[in-house]
Design a protein around this motif. Structure first.
Motif, PDB file in Angstrom:
ATOM      1  N   SER A 134     -78.498 -29.573  -1.245  1.00  0.00           N
ATOM      2  CA  SER A 134     -78.689 -30.719  -2.140  1.00  0.00           C
ATOM      3  C   SER A 134     -78.432 -31.986  -1.343  1.00  0.00           C
ATOM      4  O   SER A 134     -78.263 -31.948  -0.118  1.00  0.00           O
ATOM      5  N   ILE A 135     -78.385 -33.099  -2.020  1.00  0.00           N
ATOM      6  CA  ILE A 135     -78.137 -34.370  -1.353  1.00  0.00           C
ATOM      7  C   ILE A 135     -76.756 -34.402  -0.714  1.00  0.00           C
ATOM      8  O   ILE A 135     -76.498 -35.177   0.220  1.00  0.00           O
ATOM      9  N   ASP A 136     -75.858 -33.551  -1.203  1.00  0.00           N
ATOM     10  CA  ASP A 136     -74.509 -33.490  -0.633  1.00  0.00           C
ATOM     11  C   ASP A 136     -74.444 -32.636   0.629  1.00  0.00           C
ATOM     12  O   ASP A 136     -73.410 -32.627   1.307  1.00  0.00           O
ATOM     13  N   GLY A 137     -75.538 -31.928   0.946  1.00  0.00           N
ATOM     14  CA  GLY A 137     -75.563 -31.109   2.151  1.00  0.00           C
ATOM     15  C   GLY A 137     -75.841 -29.651   1.839  1.00  0.00           C
ATOM     16  O   GLY A 137     -76.235 -29.285   0.720  1.00  0.00           O
ATOM     17  N   LEU A 138     -75.622 -28.802   2.828  1.00  0.00           N
ATOM     18  CA  LEU A 138     -75.880 -27.379   2.693  1.00  0.00           C
ATOM     19  C   LEU A 138     -74.793 -26.735   1.839  1.00  0.00           C
ATOM     20  O   LEU A 138     -73.602 -26.901   2.088  1.00  0.00           O
ATOM     21  N   LYS A 139     -75.241 -25.959   0.843  1.00  0.00           N
ATOM     22  CA  LYS A 139     -74.290 -25.264  -0.006  1.00  0.00           C
ATOM     23  C   LYS A 139     -74.079 -23.830   0.472  1.00  0.00           C
ATOM     24  O   LYS A 139     -72.935 -23.358   0.562  1.00  0.00           O
ATOM     25  N   SER A 140     -75.155 -23.124   0.778  1.00  0.00           N
ATOM     26  CA  SER A 140     -75.030 -21.748   1.265  1.00  0.00           C
ATOM     27  C   SER A 140     -76.305 -21.344   1.987  1.00  0.00           C
ATOM     28  O   SER A 140     -77.387 -21.865   1.722  1.00  0.00           O
ATOM     29  N   ASP A 141     -76.124 -20.406   2.914  1.00  0.00           N
ATOM     30  CA  ASP A 141     -77.235 -19.817   3.650  1.00  0.00           C
ATOM     31  C   ASP A 141     -76.820 -18.398   3.991  1.00  0.00           C
ATOM     32  O   ASP A 141     -76.038 -18.171   4.915  1.00  0.00           O
ATOM     33  N   ARG A 142     -77.348 -17.437   3.238  1.00  0.00           N
ATOM     34  CA  ARG A 142     -76.868 -16.073   3.393  1.00  0.00           C
ATOM     35  C   ARG A 142     -77.946 -15.072   2.984  1.00  0.00           C
ATOM     36  O   ARG A 142     -78.821 -15.383   2.166  1.00  0.00           O
ATOM     37  N   PRO A 143     -77.893 -13.871   3.558  1.00  0.00           N
ATOM     38  CA  PRO A 143     -78.802 -12.813   3.118  1.00  0.00           C
ATOM     39  C   PRO A 143     -78.374 -12.276   1.755  1.00  0.00           C
ATOM     40  O   PRO A 143     -77.188 -12.301   1.396  1.00  0.00           O
ATOM     41  N   ILE A 144     -79.333 -11.779   0.997  1.00  0.00           N
ATOM     42  CA  ILE A 144     -79.086 -11.259  -0.338  1.00  0.00           C
ATOM     43  C   ILE A 144     -79.397  -9.771  -0.340  1.00  0.00           C
ATOM     44  O   ILE A 144     -80.493  -9.353   0.058  1.00  0.00           O
ATOM     45  N   THR A 145     -78.449  -8.969  -0.749  1.00  0.00           N
ATOM     46  CA  THR A 145     -78.658  -7.527  -0.842  1.00  0.00           C
ATOM     47  C   THR A 145     -78.914  -7.071  -2.276  1.00  0.00           C
ATOM     48  O   THR A 145     -79.426  -5.989  -2.498  1.00  0.00           O
ATOM     49  N   ASP A 146     -78.539  -7.905  -3.244  1.00  0.00           N
ATOM     50  CA  ASP A 146     -78.728  -7.593  -4.655  1.00  0.00           C
ATOM     51  C   ASP A 146     -79.228  -8.850  -5.350  1.00  0.00           C
ATOM     52  O   ASP A 146     -78.708  -9.951  -5.109  1.00  0.00           O
ATOM     53  N   LEU A 147     -80.221  -8.701  -6.203  1.00  0.00           N
ATOM     54  CA  LEU A 147     -80.787  -9.878  -6.871  1.00  0.00           C
ATOM     55  C   LEU A 147     -79.776 -10.572  -7.765  1.00  0.00           C
ATOM     56  O   LEU A 147     -79.944 -11.760  -8.094  1.00  0.00           O
ATOM     57  N   GLU A 148     -78.740  -9.862  -8.164  1.00  0.00           N
ATOM     58  CA  GLU A 148     -77.696 -10.499  -8.982  1.00  0.00           C
ATOM     59  C   GLU A 148     -76.929 -11.553  -8.182  1.00  0.00           C
ATOM     60  O   GLU A 148     -76.256 -12.409  -8.763  1.00  0.00           O
ATOM     61  N   GLU A 149     -77.046 -11.493  -6.850  1.00  0.00           N
ATOM     62  CA  GLU A 149     -76.355 -12.480  -6.017  1.00  0.00           C
ATOM     63  C   GLU A 149     -77.107 -13.806  -5.932  1.00  0.00           C
ATOM     64  O   GLU A 149     -76.578 -14.784  -5.404  1.00  0.00           O
ATOM     65  N   LEU A 150     -78.340 -13.848  -6.409  1.00  0.00           N
ATOM     66  CA  LEU A 150     -79.109 -15.084  -6.373  1.00  0.00           C
ATOM     67  C   LEU A 150     -78.441 -16.147  -7.222  1.00  0.00           C
ATOM     68  O   LEU A 150     -77.990 -15.895  -8.345  1.00  0.00           O
ATOM     69  N   GLU A 151     -78.380 -17.351  -6.691  1.00  0.00           N
ATOM     70  CA  GLU A 151     -77.780 -18.471  -7.400  1.00  0.00           C
ATOM     71  C   GLU A 151     -78.852 -19.490  -7.765  1.00  0.00           C
ATOM     72  O   GLU A 151     -79.880 -19.615  -7.089  1.00  0.00           O
ATOM     73  N   ALA A 152     -78.607 -20.204  -8.823  1.00  0.00           N
ATOM     74  CA  ALA A 152     -79.518 -21.271  -9.229  1.00  0.00           C
ATOM     75  C   ALA A 152     -79.374 -22.447  -8.280  1.00  0.00           C
ATOM     76  O   ALA A 152     -78.351 -22.606  -7.599  1.00  0.00           O
ATOM     77  N   ALA A 153     -80.386 -23.254  -8.218  1.00  0.00           N
ATOM     78  CA  ALA A 153     -80.350 -24.431  -7.347  1.00  0.00           C
ATOM     79  C   ALA A 153     -79.265 -25.379  -7.801  1.00  0.00           C
ATOM     80  O   ALA A 153     -79.037 -25.557  -8.998  1.00  0.00           O
ATOM     81  N   PRO A 154     -78.532 -25.981  -6.868  1.00  0.00           N
ATOM     82  CA  PRO A 154     -77.499 -26.946  -7.248  1.00  0.00           C
ATOM     83  C   PRO A 154     -78.122 -28.167  -7.920  1.00  0.00           C
ATOM     84  O   PRO A 154     -79.332 -28.387  -7.859  1.00  0.00           O
ATOM     85  N   GLU A 155     -77.309 -28.960  -8.561  1.00  0.00           N
ATOM     86  CA  GLU A 155     -77.808 -30.154  -9.245  1.00  0.00           C
ATOM     87  C   GLU A 155     -78.466 -31.100  -8.243  1.00  0.00           C
ATOM     88  O   GLU A 155     -77.900 -31.401  -7.207  1.00  0.00           O
ATOM     89  N   SER A 156     -79.707 -31.494  -8.559  1.00  0.00           N
ATOM     90  CA  SER A 156     -80.508 -32.353  -7.669  1.00  0.00           C
ATOM     91  C   SER A 156     -80.700 -31.708  -6.299  1.00  0.00           C
ATOM     92  O   SER A 156     -80.783 -32.396  -5.290  1.00  0.00           O
ATOM     93  N   GLY A 157     -80.738 -30.377  -6.314  1.00  0.00           N
ATOM     94  CA  GLY A 157     -80.889 -29.653  -5.054  1.00  0.00           C
ATOM     95  C   GLY A 157     -82.067 -28.698  -5.095  1.00  0.00           C
ATOM     96  O   GLY A 157     -82.885 -28.710  -6.021  1.00  0.00           O
ATOM     97  N   VAL A 158     -82.142 -27.863  -4.059  1.00  0.00           N
ATOM     98  CA  VAL A 158     -83.271 -26.959  -3.888  1.00  0.00           C
ATOM     99  C   VAL A 158     -82.753 -25.584  -3.486  1.00  0.00           C
ATOM    100  O   VAL A 158     -81.783 -25.461  -2.725  1.00  0.00           O
ATOM    101  N   SER A 159     -83.424 -24.564  -3.996  1.00  0.00           N
ATOM    102  CA  SER A 159     -83.140 -23.183  -3.624  1.00  0.00           C
ATOM    103  C   SER A 159     -84.368 -22.618  -2.918  1.00  0.00           C
ATOM    104  O   SER A 159     -85.483 -22.674  -3.438  1.00  0.00           O
ATOM    105  N   TRP A 160     -84.133 -22.089  -1.709  1.00  0.00           N
ATOM    106  CA  TRP A 160     -85.224 -21.457  -0.960  1.00  0.00           C
ATOM    107  C   TRP A 160     -84.890 -19.984  -0.803  1.00  0.00           C
ATOM    108  O   TRP A 160     -83.916 -19.605  -0.155  1.00  0.00           O
ATOM    109  N   VAL A 161     -85.716 -19.130  -1.399  1.00  0.00           N
ATOM    110  CA  VAL A 161     -85.551 -17.682  -1.308  1.00  0.00           C
ATOM    111  C   VAL A 161     -86.701 -17.141  -0.469  1.00  0.00           C
ATOM    112  O   VAL A 161     -87.880 -17.292  -0.833  1.00  0.00           O
ATOM    113  N   ASP A 162     -86.355 -16.522   0.643  1.00  0.00           N
ATOM    114  CA  ASP A 162     -87.349 -15.973   1.558  1.00  0.00           C
ATOM    115  C   ASP A 162     -87.336 -14.455   1.452  1.00  0.00           C
ATOM    116  O   ASP A 162     -86.283 -13.830   1.607  1.00  0.00           O
TER     117      ASP A 162
END
Length: 360
Positions: free
Chosen positions: A33-61
């Motif tokens: 988000s505008i405040d910087g990087l919140k997280s960058d991690r591999p996901i092994t379970d879809l339940e670990e997916l997080e919503a985009a932070p406020e005024s931020g972006v979520s990139w799922v590869d």
């Protein structure tokens, strides 16, 4: 040749076709988000997916389509249309841009240059939402590491922009990586052209045809991308802002440029085939020239041998003591004389092409 994975005839729309050798999906999520990087991690379970932070972006590869269940669950999590998921999984698709409900689907073809100069083409599906971007890749590995480094380094432009800027950056990276591939092809074409002139063989002709097929595949991948990027630039869309459209114009220009280079390379390959055929014709002409000279030298010898080989009784020279030596002396004089004559005419060596100086 073109091979596309497609469901059986009569299958329901949205049916996914997963090949048996498809790799297991790997998920990676980057949140910033505008405040910087919140997280960058591999996901092994879809339940670990997080919503985009406020005024931020979520990139799922997502890399790999080997698990149908995970792909369907991911589509349900983000509310993706079944036809959208079918387009990104059943590859290859024609490059395009389509609006599905609240998502924009962008299908592009990514080019990768391997260590052995091998060029591979892979489909990348980009799904743009209001605050997220999903990228679907059929294999492991991509060309997006510079983008990830800029995000993790807290690049200001990424922090201040929306998800459409991330989607643009991914598309721009895909198009820009055509340049290294074209450089590799250009170097290889220079080598092939030299080989076609110096030592034309059937193996060289096969390499030229292989290069021609490679350029056809690249052209088939690039031409639809021009239309897709053109529609993103000029067609109104609430998910793509005006500022990003300005950046996309530059990406579109790069796509047009690479397409023109491929067209130029195709003309050069056709020219190399003509060069190969000309070199083979010249080589055949040289062989025929040598054979013709040899045959011409033996023509008078064959004539003399034919005359004195006739079975007439009253031939004066047949009973002459020096007839046989005279025959060989005359044949030798004729052969040497003809060789001298051919040498003075310049027929015993390849004709040199006179170089014409350019007046400019």
């Amino acid at each position: 040749m073109f091979h596309k994975r497609h469901p059986q005839v009569g299958a329901a729309p949205g049916t996914l076709v997963i090949p048996e050798d498809a790799p297991t999906p790997r998920f990676r999520q980057i949140l910033y988000s505008i405040d910087g990087l919140k997280s960058d991690r591999p996901i092994t379970d879809l339940e670990e997916l997080e919503a985009a932070p406020e005024s931020g972006v979520s990139w799922v590869d997502i890399q790999g389509f080997g698990d149908r269940r995970l792909l369907v669950e991911l589509a349900e999590t983000y509310g993706l249309h079944p036809l959208l998921l079918e387009d990104v999984v059943n590859v290859p698709q024609r490059s395009k841009v389509e609006l599905h409900d609240d998502n924009l689907l962008i299908v592009l073809r990514m080019v990768k240059v391997e260590e052995d100069a091998k060029i591979t083409i892979e489909q990348v599906g980009i799904v743009l939402g209001e605050d997220y971007v999903l990228t679907f890749q059929e294999k492991y590995g991509d060309v997006f590491d510079p983008i990830r480094k800029r995000i993790t380094a807290g690049h200001r432009r990424f922090r201040e922009k929306r998800a459409d800027y991330l989607a643009y950056s991914i598309a721009d990276s895909i198009i820009d990586h055509y340049y290294p591939a074209l450089e590799v092809i250009g170097e290889r074409m220079e080598d092939l052209e030299e080989e076609a002139v110096v030592a034309p063989t059937t193996a060289i002709l096969q390499k030229i045809h292989h290069m021609k097929n490679r350029l056809i595949n690249l052209r088939r991948a690039l031409w639809p991308q021009r239309e897709a990027l053109h529609s993103m630039v000029w067609e109104p869309n609430t998910l793509v802002g005006e500022e990003v459209r300005l950046h996309l114009r530059d990406t579109y220009d790069h796509c047009v440029q690479t397409t023109e280079v491929i067209e130029m390379y195709r003309d050069m390959v056709s020219g190399m085939i003509n060069t190969y055929l000309s070199a083979m014709a010249n080589r055949t002409n040289e062989i025929m020239r040598v054979l013709t000279i040899v045959s011409t030298i033996f023509i008078p010898m064959s004539f003399l041998a034919g005359v004195y080989g006739m079975n007439f009784v009253d031939m004066p020279e047949l009973h002459w003591t020096f007839g046989y030596p005279m025959f060989w002396s005359l044949a030798t004089v004729l052969a040497v004389g003809m060789l001298i004559f051919f040498g003075r005419k310049g027929w015993l060596r390849p004709q040199e092409t006179k170089q014409v100086n350019d007046p400019e």
